[in-house]
Write a protein that holds these residues in place. Structure first.
Motif, short mmCIF file in Angstrom:
data_model
loop_
_atom_site.label_atom_id
_atom_site.label_comp_id
_atom_site.label_asym_id
_atom_site.label_seq_id
_atom_site.Cartn_x
_atom_site.Cartn_y
_atom_site.Cartn_z
N LEU A 403 0.80 -1.07 0.06
CA LEU A 403 0.49 -0.42 -0.39
C LEU A 403 0.82 1.52 -0.07
O LEU A 403 0.26 1.95 -0.62
CB LEU A 403 -1.03 -0.13 0.74
N LEU A 404 1.95 1.82 0.80
CA LEU A 404 2.82 2.30 0.68
C LEU A 404 3.43 2.74 -0.20
O LEU A 404 4.33 3.39 -0.13
CB LEU A 404 3.50 2.68 1.99
N HIS A 405 3.78 1.68 -1.29
CA HIS A 405 4.80 1.15 -1.96
C HIS A 405 4.10 1.74 -3.85
O HIS A 405 4.45 1.00 -4.91
CB HIS A 405 5.76 0.53 -2.32
N GLY A 406 2.73 2.39 -3.60
CA GLY A 406 1.58 2.08 -4.70
C GLY A 406 0.86 1.60 -5.00
O GLY A 406 0.10 1.34 -6.55
N ASN A 407 0.82 0.72 -4.63
CA ASN A 407 -0.14 -0.82 -4.90
C ASN A 407 -1.69 -1.39 -4.21
O ASN A 407 -1.73 -1.36 -3.57
CB ASN A 407 0.72 -2.39 -4.59
N ILE A 408 -2.23 0.05 -3.95
CA ILE A 408 -3.22 0.53 -3.75
C ILE A 408 -4.44 0.08 -3.90
O ILE A 408 -4.92 -0.57 -2.99
CB ILE A 408 -3.11 2.24 -4.08
N LEU A 409 -4.45 -1.35 -4.88
CA LEU A 409 -5.31 -2.17 -5.26
C LEU A 409 -5.08 -3.63 -5.00
O LEU A 409 -5.62 -4.18 -5.33
CB LEU A 409 -4.98 -2.24 -7.19
N LEU A 410 -3.77 -3.59 -4.38
CA LEU A 410 -3.24 -4.58 -3.56
C LEU A 410 -3.56 -5.52 -4.65
O LEU A 410 -4.10 -7.17 -4.97
CB LEU A 410 -4.02 -5.32 -2.66
N VAL A 411 -2.68 -5.46 -6.05
CA VAL A 411 -3.16 -6.65 -7.57
C VAL A 411 -1.80 -7.02 -7.07
O VAL A 411 -0.74 -7.21 -6.69
CB VAL A 411 -3.00 -5.85 -8.46
N ASP A 420 -13.38 -8.93 -7.46
CA ASP A 420 -12.11 -9.36 -6.65
C ASP A 420 -11.71 -8.46 -6.26
O ASP A 420 -11.00 -8.83 -5.05
CB ASP A 420 -11.63 -10.61 -6.99
N ILE A 421 -11.12 -7.92 -7.03
CA ILE A 421 -10.30 -6.53 -5.97
C ILE A 421 -10.64 -6.31 -5.47
O ILE A 421 -10.06 -5.68 -4.33
CB ILE A 421 -9.45 -6.16 -7.02
N ASP A 422 -11.75 -5.40 -5.72
CA ASP A 422 -12.73 -4.67 -4.62
C ASP A 422 -13.50 -5.15 -3.22
O ASP A 422 -13.38 -5.02 -1.76
CB ASP A 422 -14.43 -4.28 -4.93
N LEU A 423 -13.74 -6.81 -3.48
CA LEU A 423 -13.04 -7.71 -1.99
C LEU A 423 -12.49 -7.55 -1.41
O LEU A 423 -12.38 -7.94 -0.35
CB LEU A 423 -14.18 -8.73 -2.51
N TYR A 424 -11.40 -8.36 -1.74
CA TYR A 424 -10.25 -8.30 -1.57
C TYR A 424 -9.77 -7.18 -0.32
O TYR A 424 -9.50 -6.54 0.63
CB TYR A 424 -8.99 -9.12 -1.85
N MET A 425 -10.07 -6.23 -1.50
CA MET A 425 -9.56 -4.24 -0.61
C MET A 425 -10.61 -4.29 0.42
O MET A 425 -9.93 -3.67 1.21
CB MET A 425 -9.77 -3.46 -1.61
N ASN A 426 -11.93 -4.75 0.82
CA ASN A 426 -13.05 -4.50 1.44
C ASN A 426 -12.08 -5.19 2.90
O ASN A 426 -12.52 -5.42 4.05
CB ASN A 426 -14.46 -5.20 0.92
N TYR A 427 -11.98 -6.84 2.72
CA TYR A 427 -11.17 -7.86 3.53
C TYR A 427 -9.89 -6.92 4.54
O TYR A 427 -10.33 -6.78 5.34
CB TYR A 427 -11.11 -9.32 2.95
N VAL A 428 -9.02 -6.57 3.35
CA VAL A 428 -8.24 -6.11 4.41
C VAL A 428 -8.77 -4.58 5.25
O VAL A 428 -8.20 -4.68 5.93
CB VAL A 428 -6.90 -5.51 3.01
N SER A 429 -9.78 -3.95 4.67
CA SER A 429 -9.63 -2.58 5.25
C SER A 429 -9.95 -3.66 6.84
O SER A 429 -9.91 -3.13 7.32
CB SER A 429 -10.69 -2.26 4.59
N ALA A 430 -11.02 -3.73 6.60
CA ALA A 430 -12.44 -4.27 7.30
C ALA A 430 -11.02 -5.33 8.37
O ALA A 430 -10.81 -5.27 9.95
CB ALA A 430 -13.08 -5.72 7.04
N LYS A 431 -9.99 -5.95 8.44
CA LYS A 431 -8.63 -6.89 9.17
C LYS A 431 -8.21 -5.63 10.16
O LYS A 431 -7.82 -5.81 10.75
CB LYS A 431 -7.78 -7.60 7.94
#
Length: 473
Positions: A403-411, A420-431
């Motif tokens: 996240l801090l090196h520009g991969n804000i979509l966690l691709v 799937d990208i949105d779902l995983y970002m939602n999961y990471v946010s909640a975690k």
């Protein structure tokens, strides 16, 4: 164990203030007198969270400060917002000038800057939901009636503060009081700290406009404050049935076990926010990022908070530490890991097997506590505060690097579509929020359950774990 409500003598009266607020908010071209220009027509109106002053003459901001009379009280305008001068022409008459001013702040003449204050913030009735599910409350008495779940008590700097929720007609109110005399500046600063503390638990930070009354009933008004903010996440509840994603049989298992923020916990949280900027910034960032519901902002913002809090809460250590201190257990783990490699050797080349076994031998290499990796620094405060981390927790924390090196979509290298990208970002946010909650709550002395925000998303990601919906810290 703390009771859910402390029964105390705590008499309150808000009627005069509420009646005044109701009256002044109903103004629509209410005639007033401008001091020094009594012959000029002037009108006061309320439009949303803005008071408008209309004067039948041409004025500019340079004419400030203005003073007006209303119901035999004199009010001084302290801050003016937008100013608009207009001209109207009528046949056979001279031009008529009208000035319209937006008033950001005014106060009753003689308002005492050192007093016992009450501050009122207007909210929608839907936001008045008692504090009972999340906080230990104190009783209060009003108009001959006892109230049990609507008042919170905070102790800070040898002063006592109460926050009371109440309903009046079609409006709800948050009322902040200091029960001892203090300056308006100190009172305002503590109120802001209390707002942040409450919002971290309830998701709502009140704002927009404030009505502050001194002990004689004189008013200081301002709409020049932070707007009301509504976040996404709340870390605590004692009502497991309030989450639609939790099955009834699971809620049954937790009913009666879940815990509240005690009065001492709340006072500690307010004190942390008031004296340690790291806590204040963390909570404000959480609210700001989640209020706009942006998956582009939330994970990155939370990664910054994890790093900031970890640095702030970590206690520096020295010396070397081996992960496994028991020699027999160390040998047992090494043998089992080598067996895992041997059992999968048909899928590995000889060179890969050799490299893996060499790395296994380093598994118990002592860690130098003064030279930790970035990820070790991020996880250290969890260990020091006694918060257990799962492997999945550690992997989520390590996303800080992405996240801090520009991969804000966690691709990753996997083929994932936007859903799937949105779902995983939602999961990471909640975690990440759950982990942040554990750090903050443990730091204020809370011992109890925290809601695992990410648990319900596991079924959509098809990565079920043995984690619970509510985790004990």
């Amino acid at each position: 164990m703390n009771t859910s409500t402390k029964r105390i003598e705590n008499n309150k009266s808000f009627d005069s203030e509420l009646n005044f607020i109701k009256e002044i908010n109903s103004f629509d071209k209410c005639g007033i007198k401008i001091v020094g220009n009594e012959n000029i027509n002037a009108y006061l109106s309320k439009n949303g969270a803005i008071f408008n002053l209309s004067i039948d003459t041409e004025l500019t901001k340079e004419n400030a400060p203005l003073t007006f009379m209303l119901d035999n009280e004199t009010y001084e305008i302290k801050k003016i917002g937008n100013t608009c001068n207009g001209t109207s022409l009528k046949i056979g008459k001279s031009p008529e000038f009208t000035t319209r001013l937006d008033i950001n702040s005014f106060e009753t003449k003689g308002f005492n800057k050192k007093s016992i204050f009450k501050a009122f913030y207007i909210v929608d009735l839907s936001e008045i939901k008692t504090f009972h599910d999340q906080f230990q409350t104190v009783t209060h008495q009003r108009n001959g009636r006892n109230y049990f779940y609507d008042c919170l008590r905070i102790e800070l700097n040898d002063k006592t503060y109460d926050l009371t929720q109440l309903k009046d007609g079609e409006k709800g109110f948050y009322v902040f009081e200091c029960l001892e005399e203090q300056t308006l500046e100190d009172f305002s600063e503590v109120c802001f700290s209390i707002k942040q503390a409450i919002s971290f638990i309830t998701k709502l930070m009140v704002g927009d406009e404030e009505y502050v009354f001194d002990n004689s009933g004189k008013l200081y008004y301002s709409n020049y404050i932070r707007p009301t903010i509504k976040g996404m996440y709340s870390p605590i509840t004692t009502n497991p049935y309030s989450y639609l994603d939790i099955e009834e049989k699971i809620a049954d298992r937790f009913w009666g076990k879940l815990t509240r923020i005690s009065s001492d916990n709340l006072s500690n949280l307010v004190n942390k926010i008031h004296t340690e900027p790291e806590f204040s910034v963390a909570i404000l960032v959480i609210l700001e990022a989640t209020s706009v519901r942006s998956l582009l902002l939330i994970p990155s913002s939370f990664a910054v908070i994890i790093e900031q809090l970890s640095k702030h809460l970590s206690v520096e250590e020295t010396g070397l530490e081996s992960p496994i201190t028991n020699k027999e257990l160390k040998n047992k783990i090494l043998e089992e890991l080598q067996d895992v490699i041997d059992n999968n050797s048909e899928h590995l080349g000889d060179e890969a097997i050799q490299k893996l076994k060499l790395r296994i031998k380093e598994i118990n290499k002592p860690v130098n506590k003064q030279h930790l990796t970035n990820n070790e620094k991020l996880t250290r405060p969890f260990k020091q505060l006694g918060i257990n981390l799962t492997l999945r927790d550690v992997l989520i924390i390590e996303h800080r690097n992405d996240l801090l090196h520009g991969n804000i979509l966690l691709v990753t290298d996997e083929n994932r579509d936007n859903k799937d990208i949105d779902l995983y970002m939602n999961y990471v946010s909640a975690k990440l929020f759950t982990l942040i909650s554990k750090l903050i709550l443990k730091a204020i002395g809370y011992n109890g359950y925290v809601y695992n925000q990410a648990k319900y998303l596991e079924k959509f990601l098809k990565n079920g774990t043995d984690e619970e919906y509510f985790e004990l810290i």
